[in-house]
Motif scaffolding. Structure first.
Motif, mmCIF file in Angstrom:
data_model
loop_
_atom_site.group_PDB
_atom_site.id
_atom_site.type_symbol
_atom_site.label_atom_id
_atom_site.label_comp_id
_atom_site.label_asym_id
_atom_site.label_seq_id
_atom_site.Cartn_x
_atom_site.Cartn_y
_atom_site.Cartn_z
ATOM 1 N N PHE A 59 37.613 -23.170 75.977
ATOM 2 C CA PHE A 59 37.184 -23.439 77.357
ATOM 3 C C PHE A 59 37.930 -24.620 77.947
ATOM 4 O O PHE A 59 37.937 -24.806 79.164
ATOM 5 C CB PHE A 59 35.670 -23.612 77.442
ATOM 6 C CG PHE A 59 34.953 -22.297 77.443
ATOM 7 C CD1 PHE A 59 34.929 -21.502 78.579
ATOM 8 C CD2 PHE A 59 34.358 -21.819 76.297
ATOM 9 C CE1 PHE A 59 34.304 -20.271 78.589
ATOM 10 C CE2 PHE A 59 33.712 -20.586 76.284
ATOM 11 C CZ PHE A 59 33.689 -19.819 77.438
ATOM 12 N N VAL A 60 38.550 -25.434 77.136
ATOM 13 C CA VAL A 60 39.508 -26.437 77.591
ATOM 14 C C VAL A 60 40.812 -26.042 76.906
ATOM 15 O O VAL A 60 40.980 -26.207 75.700
ATOM 16 C CB VAL A 60 39.081 -27.872 77.201
ATOM 17 C CG1 VAL A 60 40.154 -28.863 77.607
ATOM 18 C CG2 VAL A 60 37.745 -28.232 77.853
ATOM 19 N N CYS A 61 41.719 -25.490 77.700
ATOM 20 C CA CYS A 61 42.947 -24.887 77.176
ATOM 21 C C CYS A 61 43.759 -25.880 76.337
ATOM 22 O O CYS A 61 43.969 -27.018 76.734
ATOM 23 C CB CYS A 61 43.803 -24.379 78.337
ATOM 24 S SG CYS A 61 45.368 -23.652 77.822
ATOM 25 N N GLY B 212 54.138 -22.566 77.637
ATOM 26 C CA GLY B 212 53.700 -21.174 77.761
ATOM 27 C C GLY B 212 52.673 -20.995 78.855
ATOM 28 O O GLY B 212 52.267 -21.927 79.512
ATOM 29 N N LYS B 213 52.301 -19.735 79.045
ATOM 30 C CA LYS B 213 51.243 -19.411 79.995
ATOM 31 C C LYS B 213 49.923 -19.545 79.274
ATOM 32 O O LYS B 213 49.857 -19.160 78.121
ATOM 33 C CB LYS B 213 51.413 -17.971 80.457
ATOM 34 C CG LYS B 213 51.930 -17.844 81.861
ATOM 35 C CD LYS B 213 52.254 -16.438 82.202
ATOM 36 C CE LYS B 213 51.204 -15.717 82.966
ATOM 37 N NZ LYS B 213 51.571 -14.388 83.378
ATOM 38 N N PRO B 214 48.887 -19.968 79.815
ATOM 39 C CA PRO B 214 48.644 -20.366 81.189
ATOM 40 C C PRO B 214 49.123 -21.726 81.406
ATOM 41 O O PRO B 214 48.859 -22.733 81.483
ATOM 42 C CB PRO B 214 47.167 -20.169 81.367
ATOM 43 C CG PRO B 214 46.560 -20.208 80.022
ATOM 44 C CD PRO B 214 47.659 -19.853 79.075
ATOM 45 N N TYR C 276 38.444 -14.291 81.717
ATOM 46 C CA TYR C 276 38.268 -15.734 81.529
ATOM 47 C C TYR C 276 36.878 -16.145 81.057
ATOM 48 O O TYR C 276 36.639 -17.316 80.786
ATOM 49 C CB TYR C 276 38.589 -16.481 82.832
ATOM 50 C CG TYR C 276 40.033 -16.331 83.221
ATOM 51 C CD1 TYR C 276 41.015 -17.100 82.615
ATOM 52 C CD2 TYR C 276 40.426 -15.399 84.179
ATOM 53 C CE1 TYR C 276 42.351 -16.964 82.959
ATOM 54 C CE2 TYR C 276 41.755 -15.250 84.527
ATOM 55 C CZ TYR C 276 42.718 -16.037 83.914
ATOM 56 O OH TYR C 276 44.033 -15.886 84.251
ATOM 57 N N GLY C 277 35.972 -15.204 80.940
ATOM 58 C CA GLY C 277 34.589 -15.524 80.599
ATOM 59 C C GLY C 277 34.374 -16.073 79.209
ATOM 60 O O GLY C 277 33.357 -16.721 78.945
#
Length: 121
Positions: free
Chosen positions: A111-113, A119-121, A101-102
């Motif tokens: 960094f903001v999905c 879907g995942k996540p 996740y880094g």
């Protein structure tokens, strides 16, 4: 020990008592290792995983109908037992978290999905 995460510590409920300093994942993993490692290794991954699952069940119950204090305690227990499994399996959680996740979301790399909700996540 390792560098702190920079998280803010909680204020103490007791006047005159200073708040505990922030704790990083690395610090916490080392703390759990020092407290419990011989017992954890003797129990093994399978036995430790069963304790972890029991704590996940207790967290589920606390999320459904527990108090804020019960939820807080169960989150701490789940993290502690997950950390215990990592110790027995010789997984450095800080390294694993940083690797996965880094650099952002593993799916979209942001960094903001911005991954689709389906879907995942």
């Amino acid at each position: 020990m390792t560098e702190s995460t920079g998280a803010r510590s909680e204020s103490s409920d007791n006047p005159g008592e200073s708040a505990a300093p922030p704790i990083s994942f690395a610090d916490f993993q080392l703390l759990i290792r020092r407290m419990y490692y011989p017992k954890d290794v003797a129990r093994g991954i399978d036995g430790t995983f069963m304790w972890f699952m029991e704590e996940v069940g207790e967290l589920a119950a606390a999320l459904r109908s527990g108090t804020a204090a019960e939820r807080e305690a169960e989150f701490a227990d789940v993290i502690a037992w997950l950390t215990t499994i990592a110790n027995v399996a010789e997984v450095d959680l800080t390294k694993a978290l940083r690797k996965k996740y880094g650099n952002g979301c593993p799916g979209c790399g942001k960094f903001v999905c911005v991954c689709p909700d389906s879907g995942k996540p």
